[in-house]
Design a protein around this motif. Structure first.
Motif, PDB file in Angstrom:
ATOM      1  N   LEU A   1      -5.293 -11.233   5.197  1.00  6.61           N
ATOM      2  CA  LEU A   1      -4.023 -11.912   5.063  1.00  6.61           C
ATOM      3  C   LEU A   1      -2.905 -10.907   5.311  1.00  6.61           C
ATOM      4  N   THR A   2      -1.671 -11.377   5.353  1.00  8.59           N
ATOM      5  CA  THR A   2      -0.542 -10.463   5.492  1.00  8.59           C
ATOM      6  C   THR A   2      -0.500  -9.544   4.277  1.00  8.59           C
ATOM      7  N   PRO A   3       0.153  -8.381   4.382  1.00  9.95           N
ATOM      8  CA  PRO A   3       0.168  -7.438   3.251  1.00  9.95           C
ATOM      9  C   PRO A   3       0.570  -8.115   1.947  1.00  9.95           C
ATOM     10  N   PRO A   4      -0.118  -7.777   0.851  1.00 15.48           N
ATOM     11  CA  PRO A   4       0.073  -8.507  -0.407  1.00 15.48           C
ATOM     12  C   PRO A   4       1.316  -8.108  -1.187  1.00 15.48           C
ATOM     13  N   THR A   5       1.996  -7.055  -0.782  1.00 17.49           N
ATOM     14  CA  THR A   5       3.180  -6.600  -1.507  1.00 17.49           C
ATOM     15  C   THR A   5       4.287  -6.260  -0.517  1.00 17.49           C
ATOM     16  N   ASP A   6       5.495  -6.144  -1.039  1.00 12.59           N
ATOM     17  CA  ASP A   6       6.637  -5.680  -0.253  1.00 12.59           C
ATOM     18  C   ASP A   6       7.464  -4.749  -1.133  1.00 12.59           C
ATOM     19  N   PRO A   7       7.464  -3.440  -0.835  1.00 12.02           N
ATOM     20  CA  PRO A   7       6.848  -2.800   0.328  1.00 12.02           C
ATOM     21  C   PRO A   7       5.325  -2.763   0.236  1.00 12.02           C
ATOM     22  N   ALA A   8       4.692  -2.397   1.351  1.00 16.60           N
ATOM     23  CA  ALA A   8       3.239  -2.290   1.425  1.00 16.60           C
ATOM     24  C   ALA A   8       2.867  -1.047   2.219  1.00 16.60           C
ATOM     25  N   LEU A   9       1.786  -0.397   1.819  1.00 21.91           N
ATOM     26  CA  LEU A   9       1.314   0.784   2.534  1.00 21.91           C
ATOM     27  C   LEU A   9       1.040   0.455   3.997  1.00 21.91           C
ATOM     28  N   PHE A  10       0.499  -0.733   4.259  1.00 21.22           N
ATOM     29  CA  PHE A  10       0.190  -1.134   5.633  1.00 21.22           C
ATOM     30  C   PHE A  10       1.428  -1.036   6.522  1.00 21.22           C
ATOM     31  N   ASP A  11       2.575  -1.393   5.970  1.00 20.57           N
ATOM     32  CA  ASP A  11       3.818  -1.361   6.738  1.00 20.57           C
ATOM     33  C   ASP A  11       4.433   0.032   6.791  1.00 20.57           C
ATOM     34  N   VAL A  12       4.566   0.682   5.639  1.00 22.64           N
ATOM     35  CA  VAL A  12       5.300   1.954   5.609  1.00 22.64           C
ATOM     36  C   VAL A  12       4.537   3.064   6.321  1.00 22.64           C
ATOM     37  N   ALA A  13       3.194   2.953   6.393  1.00 22.61           N
ATOM     38  CA  ALA A  13       2.397   3.953   7.112  1.00 22.61           C
ATOM     39  C   ALA A  13       2.035   3.496   8.527  1.00 22.61           C
ATOM     40  N   ARG A  14       2.604   2.368   8.974  1.00 19.97           N
ATOM     41  CA  ARG A  14       2.421   1.864  10.342  1.00 19.97           C
ATOM     42  C   ARG A  14       0.936   1.804  10.719  1.00 19.97           C
ATOM     43  N   VAL A  15       0.157   1.217   9.817  1.00 19.96           N
ATOM     44  CA  VAL A  15      -1.298   1.187   9.980  1.00 19.96           C
ATOM     45  C   VAL A  15      -1.710   0.411  11.226  1.00 19.96           C
ATOM     46  N   ALA A  16      -0.956  -0.644  11.572  1.00 17.77           N
ATOM     47  CA  ALA A  16      -1.336  -1.496  12.706  1.00 17.77           C
ATOM     48  C   ALA A  16      -1.296  -0.763  14.032  1.00 17.77           C
ATOM     49  N   GLU A  17      -0.611   0.384  14.109  1.00 19.18           N
ATOM     50  CA  GLU A  17      -0.458   1.089  15.385  1.00 19.18           C
ATOM     51  C   GLU A  17      -1.784   1.533  15.992  1.00 19.18           C
ATOM     52  N   GLY A  18      -2.790   1.806  15.150  1.00 17.82           N
ATOM     53  CA  GLY A  18      -4.028   2.389  15.670  1.00 17.82           C
ATOM     54  C   GLY A  18      -5.226   1.481  15.606  1.00 17.82           C
ATOM     55  N   MET A  19      -5.018   0.144  15.581  1.00  8.62           N
ATOM     56  CA  MET A  19      -6.150  -0.766  15.424  1.00  8.62           C
ATOM     57  C   MET A  19      -5.790  -2.151  15.949  1.00  8.62           C
TER      58      MET A  19
ATOM     59  N   VAL B   1      -9.128   2.847  -8.769  1.00 10.53           N
ATOM     60  CA  VAL B   1      -8.655   3.765  -7.747  1.00 10.53           C
ATOM     61  C   VAL B   1      -7.136   3.857  -7.796  1.00 10.53           C
ATOM     62  N   ILE B   2      -6.640   5.064  -7.584  1.00 10.38           N
ATOM     63  CA  ILE B   2      -5.207   5.325  -7.621  1.00 10.38           C
ATOM     64  C   ILE B   2      -4.840   6.144  -6.393  1.00 10.38           C
ATOM     65  N   GLY B   3      -3.585   6.064  -5.992  1.00  6.45           N
ATOM     66  CA  GLY B   3      -3.154   6.824  -4.828  1.00  6.45           C
ATOM     67  C   GLY B   3      -1.769   6.393  -4.390  1.00  6.45           C
ATOM     68  N   GLY B   4      -1.191   7.133  -3.481  1.00  7.52           N
ATOM     69  CA  GLY B   4       0.118   6.800  -2.962  1.00  7.52           C
ATOM     70  C   GLY B   4       0.101   5.501  -2.184  1.00  7.52           C
ATOM     71  N   GLY B   5       1.171   4.711  -2.310  1.00  4.60           N
ATOM     72  CA  GLY B   5       1.298   3.489  -1.536  1.00  4.60           C
ATOM     73  C   GLY B   5       0.761   2.249  -2.188  1.00  4.60           C
ATOM     74  N   ASP B   6       0.449   2.320  -3.480  1.00  8.44           N
ATOM     75  CA  ASP B   6      -0.012   1.130  -4.191  1.00  8.44           C
ATOM     76  C   ASP B   6       1.177   0.499  -4.912  1.00  8.44           C
ATOM     77  N   TRP B   7       1.579  -0.684  -4.455  1.00  9.28           N
ATOM     78  CA  TRP B   7       2.699  -1.394  -5.091  1.00  9.28           C
ATOM     79  C   TRP B   7       2.248  -2.687  -5.759  1.00  9.28           C
ATOM     80  N   ALA B   8       0.959  -2.824  -6.047  1.00  7.39           N
ATOM     81  CA  ALA B   8       0.465  -4.059  -6.654  1.00  7.39           C
ATOM     82  C   ALA B   8       1.118  -4.286  -8.015  1.00  7.39           C
ATOM     83  N   LEU B   9       1.393  -5.550  -8.301  1.00  3.95           N
ATOM     84  CA  LEU B   9       1.899  -5.904  -9.615  1.00  3.95           C
ATOM     85  C   LEU B   9       0.771  -5.839 -10.633  1.00  3.95           C
ATOM     86  N   ASP B  10       1.128  -5.490 -11.866  1.00  9.99           N
ATOM     87  CA  ASP B  10       0.181  -5.535 -12.967  1.00  9.99           C
ATOM     88  C   ASP B  10      -0.974  -4.549 -12.792  1.00  9.99           C
TER      89      ASP B  10
END
Length: 359
Positions: free
Chosen positions: A48-66, A198-207
């Motif tokens: 589905l589209t990224p589940p949060t805004d902002p989202a790691l998928f967007d800020v790291a431009r993940v779609a560029e390489g796939m 799991v924890i790491g940079g770019g996680d904006w999930a609620l709760d």
């Protein structure tokens, strides 16, 4: 017991491999997409589209390489069409409804995604004629939690109190049935992978703890904590991802011998209470950061959960590389770099390189 030699992920193996990754727009999926891209895999994502805004998928431009495709794994026709068209050699199934508290509010959607979504992916893969290996990502919460002080082993009974955890236990049972009924005969090696918090940079999930802490710190507010004494097996997101990649390599090259359930968790000393995490992050962040207990009644959550990773250590030569302190430092670095407007795709790839070099 520590292994004497840690296995290394082989970039040459992944170069040109056709990999289908479900859930690639999520937090873990975005990190794994970047890692696979860095090794030259031919990658298609279904999500589905990224589940949060902002989202790691967007800020790291993940779609560029796939190849980025929007699809709902609850739609079997869409899943089968993409699998048939792309003809993957390896499938990594990560798409899920991943939140415990949301599953109390949306149980039907949670089971539809986590159980029937898994059925759809496995059913499409077994008929594709191209798939050799499948890694199905579940969770440490798939086990029937008895609040033991020792870690759960892969042969412990499945269970789960809440709809999310239970749905993942169901997904494990689905996987076992498909392995024995269809996949082995079709020459497809399929394993399940169970990881924890799991924890790491770019996680904006609620709760979720770390995103909630970072949001409060960023807004100069006290962090609200529900269960300060709950103990979880915390680990940086790159830890289990390295296990998934290593497991996929073994399934592809060795076949059915590794087609089982696998735990990928942290070292025992990194199973820490929530209070330790929030106090450490507040101290690292500085600026007078603090926390307080959140009032009110909250849905049931396990108070103690830990994984036994002896099997992955001995048979895959996999082991955690980053301590919990290192993971929290990397998260603080990531989030502050994002606030400063840095190139987050480059920073993610750099952290992946740092992780690979830390063996």
């Amino acid at each position: 017991m520590e292994v004497t030699r840690m296995a290394q992920i082989d970039p040459a193996f992944w170069l040109g491999k056709r990999v289908l990754l479900t859930g690639h727009t999520g937090f873990k999926g975005s990190w794994l997409s970047l890692w696979l891209q860095s090794m030259g895999a031919t990658l298609r994502g279904l999500a589905l589209t990224p589940p949060t805004d902002p989202a790691l998928f967007d800020v790291a431009r993940v779609a560029e390489g796939m190849e980025h495709r929007v699809a709902d794994i609850r739609d079997f026709g869409a899943v089968k069409a993409h699998v048939d068209e792309f003809k993957p050699e390896i499938v990594i199934h990560m798409a899920a409804q991943p939140l415990v508290r949301l599953s109390y509010h949306q149980p039907v959607e949670t089971y539809a995604t986590n159980v029937m979504g898994t059925v759809h992916v496995l059913e499409a893969a077994r008929h594709a004629g191209s798939v050799k290996a499948i890694v199905n990502i579940t969770t440490d919460k798939c086990y029937e939690n008895r609040e033991w002080v020792w870690g759960y082993r892969e042969d412990e009974p499945m269970g789960g109190h809440d709809p999310y955890s239970n749905s993942k236990g169901c997904a494990e049972l689905v996987s076992s049935a498909y392995r024995r009924s269809f996949l082995k005969e079709a020459g497809i090696a399929m394993a399940t992978a169970r990881a924890g918090n799991v924890i790491g940079g770019g996680d904006w999930a609620l709760d979720r703890l770390i995103p909630d802490i970072l949001r409060a710190l960023q807004q100069h507010e006290a962090v609200l904590i529900r269960n300060p004494h709950a103990i979880r097996p915390w680990q940086h997101v790159l830890e289990p991802l390295s296990g998934y990649l290593l497991l996929a390599e073994r399934l592809y090259t060795q076949g059915q011998s590794e087609a089982e359930g696998w735990n990928f968790g942290p070292r025992d000393e990194d199973a820490r209470p929530v209070q330790w995490i929030v106090e450490h992050l507040c101290e690292t962040w500085g600026d007078g950061a603090s926390w307080t207990l959140q009032p009110g009644n909250h849905p049931h959550e396990a108070s103690f959960l830990k994984l036994d990773i002896s099997k992955a250590r001995q048979r895959l030569q996999w082991a955690p590389r980053w301590s919990l302190e290192t993971a929290l430092t990397r998260i603080t670095e990531w989030h502050q770099a994002w606030l400063a407007g840095q190139d987050m795709r480059a920073l993610c790839l750099n952290q992946i390189s740092q992780y690979q070099a830390s063996a």
